[in-house]
Motif scaffolding. Sequence first.
Motif, PDB file in Angstrom:
ATOM      1  N   ALA A 270       0.831  -1.205   0.000  1.00 11.82           N
ATOM      2  CA  ALA A 270       0.000   0.000   0.000  1.00 11.82           C
ATOM      3  C   ALA A 270       0.865   1.255   0.000  1.00 11.82           C
ATOM      4  O   ALA A 270       0.547   2.249  -0.667  1.00 11.82           O
ATOM      5  CB  ALA A 270      -0.929  -0.014   1.212  1.00 11.82           C
ATOM      6  N   ILE A 271       1.973   1.222   0.733  1.00 13.57           N
ATOM      7  CA  ILE A 271       2.891   2.369   0.754  1.00 13.57           C
ATOM      8  C   ILE A 271       3.515   2.563  -0.624  1.00 13.57           C
ATOM      9  O   ILE A 271       3.594   3.689  -1.139  1.00 13.57           O
ATOM     10  CB  ILE A 271       3.979   2.149   1.817  1.00 13.57           C
ATOM     11  N   MET A 272       3.952   1.473  -1.241  1.00 12.36           N
ATOM     12  CA  MET A 272       4.558   1.551  -2.570  1.00 12.36           C
ATOM     13  C   MET A 272       3.540   2.052  -3.597  1.00 12.36           C
ATOM     14  O   MET A 272       3.876   2.842  -4.486  1.00 12.36           O
ATOM     15  CB  MET A 272       5.101   0.174  -2.976  1.00 12.36           C
ATOM     16  N   ARG A 273       2.287   1.607  -3.467  1.00  9.16           N
ATOM     17  CA  ARG A 273       1.250   2.066  -4.395  1.00  9.16           C
ATOM     18  C   ARG A 273       0.966   3.553  -4.190  1.00  9.16           C
ATOM     19  O   ARG A 273       0.569   4.253  -5.130  1.00  9.16           O
ATOM     20  CB  ARG A 273      -0.022   1.239  -4.192  1.00  9.16           C
ATOM     21  N   GLY A 274       1.198   4.037  -2.987  1.00  8.23           N
ATOM     22  CA  GLY A 274       1.005   5.457  -2.703  1.00  8.23           C
ATOM     23  C   GLY A 274       1.998   6.353  -3.422  1.00  8.23           C
ATOM     24  O   GLY A 274       1.806   7.574  -3.496  1.00  8.23           O
ATOM     25  N   TRP A 275       3.084   5.766  -3.944  1.00  8.45           N
ATOM     26  CA  TRP A 275       4.065   6.546  -4.702  1.00  8.45           C
ATOM     27  C   TRP A 275       3.640   6.751  -6.163  1.00  8.45           C
ATOM     28  O   TRP A 275       4.301   7.492  -6.892  1.00  8.45           O
ATOM     29  CB  TRP A 275       5.423   5.843  -4.695  1.00  8.45           C
ATOM     30  N   ASN A 276       2.561   6.105  -6.590  1.00  6.40           N
ATOM     31  CA  ASN A 276       2.194   6.120  -8.015  1.00  6.40           C
ATOM     32  C   ASN A 276       2.059   7.528  -8.583  1.00  6.40           C
ATOM     33  O   ASN A 276       2.551   7.829  -9.663  1.00  6.40           O
ATOM     34  CB  ASN A 276       0.895   5.350  -8.233  1.00  6.40           C
TER      35      ASN A 276
END
Length: 319
Positions: free
Chosen positions: A204-210
Amino acid sequence: MSESVNPTARGRVAIIDIARALAIVAMAIYHFTWDLEHFSYVEEGLTGHGGWRIFARCIASSFLFLVGFSLVLAHGREIRWRKFLVRLGQICAGALAVTVATLFATPNSFVFFGILHHIALASLLGLAFLRLPALLTAACGIVVVAAPSFVTLPGFDSRWLAWIGWFSDKMPLSNDLVPIFPFFGAVLIGIAAGRIAVDRGLIAIMRGWNDRLARLRPLEFAGRHALIIYLLHQPLLYGLVASFALIAPPDRDAIFAGDCNKACLASQDAAFCAKYCGCAEKRLKEDGLFDALMKNDAGEGEMTRIRQITTACSFEAGQ
């Protein structure tokens, strides 16, 4: 649906696609240099030694790590068989295309178990590790990476068994050999990393960088279509260098003389090397072996004859 069961349910993770695209760019750089070597624009053996060899291994390992990580993202703890089999079929078709193309282009060093062949088999084997604890999977990965340093078995040098990776120093000739040992270890470590990322909410954190990575959307697009780019980039680069070779062919005589003298002068004097290299070039051309040697595509029988010629020339130069 729980993200631990299906981590892709809430959309793609851009950073993974971008990482895959960067690996493709690195592979294109390596393959372009290999093409230059194949057509004798750079010194023979450049891409198979030293920093270039390390570079190639890092590229393959990064691809395979992402294969393992993406396997977790695609399936979590529940295998989505239809999607998996469609993707596996695409990879197998690509691997077959690479084998057929290289069998025609470089028959003595064709790709019989390259990166795509490895990805296909590793994707199947990796399914068995999706439900295992991450630390156990990582430990298995480390064992696979380390095993070739401690285990060598006779009879694994042929093309039929070399894909396993337990061959001796006499590695079968191939333009791209990515055996299970040690490279499957990178897949397992990628699965372990993916499992940890999912279980600890890091996806979820990595997806927040999109959104912040939106400016890199061309790379993200390339990463999502990495297979087709992989299949197309080398024929295009190879064709480009081949076309240039028709316009401005390299001076293979000069390249051979330079490489031969460089290797010879490490242990002999200039007079000896001049005689030795002149003799070797003349006899290789007389036997029709010069081009195969310069293209690094000499078969086993041809290499035996080349060694006989160089041994005879070494003897004559010393008289």
